[in-house]
Design a protein around this motif. Sequence first.
Motif, PDB file in Angstrom:
ATOM      1  N   MET A 204       0.834  -1.198   0.000  1.00 12.29           N
ATOM      2  CA  MET A 204       0.000   0.000   0.000  1.00 12.29           C
ATOM      3  C   MET A 204       0.878   1.262   0.000  1.00 12.29           C
ATOM      4  SD  MET A 204      -3.149  -1.032  -0.061  1.00 12.29           S
ATOM      5  CE  MET A 204      -4.148   0.302   0.563  1.00 12.29           C
ATOM      6  N   LYS A 205       1.959   1.212   0.759  1.00  8.54           N
ATOM      7  CA  LYS A 205       2.885   2.340   0.766  1.00  8.54           C
ATOM      8  C   LYS A 205       3.562   2.491  -0.600  1.00  8.54           C
ATOM      9  CE  LYS A 205       3.777   1.649   5.700  1.00  8.54           C
ATOM     10  NZ  LYS A 205       4.792   1.317   6.724  1.00  8.54           N
ATOM     11  N   THR A 206       3.870   1.351  -1.232  1.00 11.56           N
ATOM     12  CA  THR A 206       4.483   1.402  -2.559  1.00 11.56           C
ATOM     13  C   THR A 206       3.527   2.004  -3.576  1.00 11.56           C
ATOM     14  OG1 THR A 206       5.787  -0.573  -2.038  1.00 11.56           O
ATOM     15  CG2 THR A 206       5.564   0.003  -4.364  1.00 11.56           C
ATOM     16  N   ALA A 207       2.245   1.646  -3.486  1.00  7.71           N
ATOM     17  CA  ALA A 207       1.247   2.196  -4.402  1.00  7.71           C
ATOM     18  C   ALA A 207       1.138   3.705  -4.249  1.00  7.71           C
ATOM     19  CB  ALA A 207      -0.106   1.525  -4.164  1.00  7.71           C
ATOM     20  N   ARG A 208       1.202   4.201  -3.021  1.00  8.81           N
ATOM     21  CA  ARG A 208       1.158   5.645  -2.806  1.00  8.81           C
ATOM     22  C   ARG A 208       2.420   6.310  -3.349  1.00  8.81           C
ATOM     23  NH1 ARG A 208      -1.219   3.860   2.175  1.00  8.81           N
ATOM     24  NH2 ARG A 208      -3.405   4.551   2.325  1.00  8.81           N
ATOM     25  N   ALA A 209       3.572   5.623  -3.183  1.00  6.54           N
ATOM     26  CA  ALA A 209       4.826   6.178  -3.680  1.00  6.54           C
ATOM     27  C   ALA A 209       4.835   6.280  -5.202  1.00  6.54           C
ATOM     28  CB  ALA A 209       5.997   5.327  -3.209  1.00  6.54           C
ATOM     29  N   GLY A 211       2.392   7.231  -6.904  1.00  7.43           N
ATOM     30  CA  GLY A 211       1.541   8.344  -7.285  1.00  7.43           C
ATOM     31  C   GLY A 211       0.125   7.969  -7.649  1.00  7.43           C
ATOM     32  N   LEU A 212      -0.290   6.738  -7.302  1.00  7.13           N
ATOM     33  CA  LEU A 212      -1.667   6.330  -7.584  1.00  7.13           C
ATOM     34  C   LEU A 212      -2.630   7.123  -6.710  1.00  7.13           C
ATOM     35  CD1 LEU A 212      -1.282   2.432  -7.803  1.00  7.13           C
ATOM     36  CD2 LEU A 212      -1.407   4.067  -9.687  1.00  7.13           C
ATOM     37  N   SER A 213      -3.821   7.351  -7.240  1.00  8.87           N
ATOM     38  CA  SER A 213      -4.829   8.084  -6.476  1.00  8.87           C
ATOM     39  C   SER A 213      -5.299   7.252  -5.293  1.00  8.87           C
ATOM     40  CB  SER A 213      -6.018   8.440  -7.373  1.00  8.87           C
ATOM     41  OG  SER A 213      -6.690   7.270  -7.790  1.00  8.87           O
ATOM     42  N   GLU A 214      -5.743   7.959  -4.261  1.00  9.95           N
ATOM     43  CA  GLU A 214      -6.216   7.255  -3.060  1.00  9.95           C
ATOM     44  C   GLU A 214      -7.394   6.339  -3.377  1.00  9.95           C
ATOM     45  OE1 GLU A 214      -5.645   6.329   0.939  1.00  9.95           O
ATOM     46  OE2 GLU A 214      -4.457   7.552  -0.448  1.00  9.95           O
ATOM     47  N   ARG A 215      -8.241   6.758  -4.310  1.00 12.09           N
ATOM     48  CA  ARG A 215      -9.390   5.934  -4.682  1.00 12.09           C
ATOM     49  C   ARG A 215      -8.948   4.613  -5.292  1.00 12.09           C
ATOM     50  NH1 ARG A 215     -12.210   5.435  -9.465  1.00 12.09           N
ATOM     51  NH2 ARG A 215     -14.410   4.818  -9.263  1.00 12.09           N
ATOM     52  N   VAL A 216      -7.974   4.661  -6.178  1.00 13.10           N
ATOM     53  CA  VAL A 216      -7.460   3.435  -6.802  1.00 13.10           C
ATOM     54  C   VAL A 216      -6.766   2.552  -5.771  1.00 13.10           C
ATOM     55  CG1 VAL A 216      -5.824   2.524  -8.507  1.00 13.10           C
ATOM     56  CG2 VAL A 216      -7.246   4.506  -9.058  1.00 13.10           C
ATOM     57  N   ILE A 217      -6.000   3.174  -4.890  1.00  9.80           N
ATOM     58  CA  ILE A 217      -5.281   2.411  -3.863  1.00  9.80           C
ATOM     59  C   ILE A 217      -6.256   1.670  -2.958  1.00  9.80           C
ATOM     60  CG2 ILE A 217      -3.797   2.627  -1.838  1.00  9.80           C
ATOM     61  CD1 ILE A 217      -2.448   4.985  -3.228  1.00  9.80           C
ATOM     62  N   LEU A 219      -9.606   0.954  -3.441  1.00 11.38           N
ATOM     63  CA  LEU A 219     -10.501   0.003  -4.084  1.00 11.38           C
ATOM     64  C   LEU A 219      -9.756  -1.170  -4.703  1.00 11.38           C
ATOM     65  CD1 LEU A 219     -13.072   2.392  -5.808  1.00 11.38           C
ATOM     66  CD2 LEU A 219     -13.304   1.165  -3.650  1.00 11.38           C
ATOM     67  N   ARG A 220      -8.681  -0.909  -5.429  1.00  5.56           N
ATOM     68  CA  ARG A 220      -8.010  -1.973  -6.167  1.00  5.56           C
ATOM     69  C   ARG A 220      -7.082  -2.798  -5.289  1.00  5.56           C
ATOM     70  NH1 ARG A 220      -5.070  -0.289 -11.630  1.00  5.56           N
ATOM     71  NH2 ARG A 220      -7.264   0.262 -12.056  1.00  5.56           N
ATOM     72  N   HIS A 221      -6.362  -2.143  -4.381  1.00  7.47           N
ATOM     73  CA  HIS A 221      -5.384  -2.854  -3.564  1.00  7.47           C
ATOM     74  C   HIS A 221      -5.877  -3.122  -2.143  1.00  7.47           C
ATOM     75  CE1 HIS A 221      -2.328  -2.363  -6.694  1.00  7.47           C
ATOM     76  NE2 HIS A 221      -2.705  -1.090  -6.788  1.00  7.47           N
ATOM     77  N   GLY A 222      -6.600  -2.190  -1.586  1.00 11.57           N
ATOM     78  CA  GLY A 222      -7.033  -2.358  -0.210  1.00 11.57           C
ATOM     79  C   GLY A 222      -8.235  -3.262  -0.053  1.00 11.57           C
ATOM     80  N   VAL A 223      -9.345  -2.869  -0.679  1.00 11.33           N
ATOM     81  CA  VAL A 223     -10.590  -3.617  -0.516  1.00 11.33           C
ATOM     82  C   VAL A 223     -10.462  -5.038  -1.039  1.00 11.33           C
ATOM     83  CG1 VAL A 223     -13.018  -3.715  -1.196  1.00 11.33           C
ATOM     84  CG2 VAL A 223     -11.986  -1.526  -0.572  1.00 11.33           C
ATOM     85  N   ARG A 224      -9.780  -5.214  -2.166  1.00  8.08           N
ATOM     86  CA  ARG A 224      -9.690  -6.550  -2.767  1.00  8.08           C
ATOM     87  C   ARG A 224      -8.996  -7.545  -1.848  1.00  8.08           C
ATOM     88  NH1 ARG A 224      -7.758  -7.920  -8.964  1.00  8.08           N
ATOM     89  NH2 ARG A 224      -8.269 -10.143  -8.891  1.00  8.08           N
ATOM     90  N   ASN A 225      -7.991  -7.096  -1.109  1.00  9.53           N
ATOM     91  CA  ASN A 225      -7.294  -7.983  -0.175  1.00  9.53           C
ATOM     92  C   ASN A 225      -8.013  -8.094   1.165  1.00  9.53           C
ATOM     93  OD1 ASN A 225      -4.497  -8.790  -1.439  1.00  9.53           O
ATOM     94  ND2 ASN A 225      -4.805  -6.642  -1.956  1.00  9.53           N
TER      95      ASN A 225
END
Length: 310
Positions: A204-209, A211-217, A219-225
């Motif tokens: 999740m920290k890598t996804a933010r690094a 530059g992905l939007s918080e919404r994508v982070i 929904l795609r990475h957080g909620v799915r797991n």
Amino acid sequence: MAQYLLRRVTTMILAMWLIVTVTFIIMHSIPGGPFASVKKVPAAIKHNMEERYHLNDPLGKQYIDYLNHLVHLDLGPSFKYEYRTVNDIIRESFPISATLGSLAIAFSLIVGLLAGIISALRQNRWQDYLAMVLATLSFSVPSFILSGLLMYLFAYKLKLLPPAMWGTWQQAVLPTLALAALPTAFIARLMRSNMLEVLQQDYMKTARAKGLSERVIVLRHGVRNAILPVVTYLGFLVTEVLLGSFVVESIFAIPGLGSWFVTSVLNRDYTVILGVTIFFSAFLMLMNFLVDLAYVAIDPRIKLVDRKDV
């Protein structure tokens, strides 16, 4: 995959046989019978009634005959409702229970997931406190008490909704809320704890690094797991909803399968008790199997294998 399906189906068949056998033995071990409560009936007439339904046959023969009919999907006639078969009762009442259960499950998933996600994203804020307080209250109040409270408040005090019966969407609101309260609270708390854990992961920290939007982070990475444990709970959720519907349907006078089961227990209607038990058990096993398949669809890393193959 084919071996897994074969083993799973074999296990389900053996489990169903055990359920049928144990239920059959328990019912016939209790003193009395389906015609024991009939008052002022001559012994000859009672004997003819038992003879008509083969209740005078040895218990072993009754068991074998029932299994033979069950193989042909014939659940037998009702002892208390003349000219009605168990198949007819299930065919007419299960769609009502399925509709109520589907509404309760959909409400539980939508509200529970949203509440859990918002609580995790707004940890230690008023949104988090409000969601957890409501979840705790839903855990604490049994469905039969909540049903009475909802009926009193919305039907008798505010007169916004009808108190009972079935047929319109207004009549479905109160039983759906009563049935969905407990699983909604459980899903909210489960999703919150999983989401908080996922938000702290390195990916999740890598996804933010990146530059992905918080919404994508989220929904795609957080909620799915974070949702995988909730999927695991779906099999138990169906069980809770179906078992809870027995009480809720009786309170709200809903002619579903749950109310038929309660009535059949009171009437000692052997075939209806057995038929409804078998139907519910088969349905729950099927739902658990579909949950296992859903695992693979959500996370391709999960494989359908037996324990001895691992």
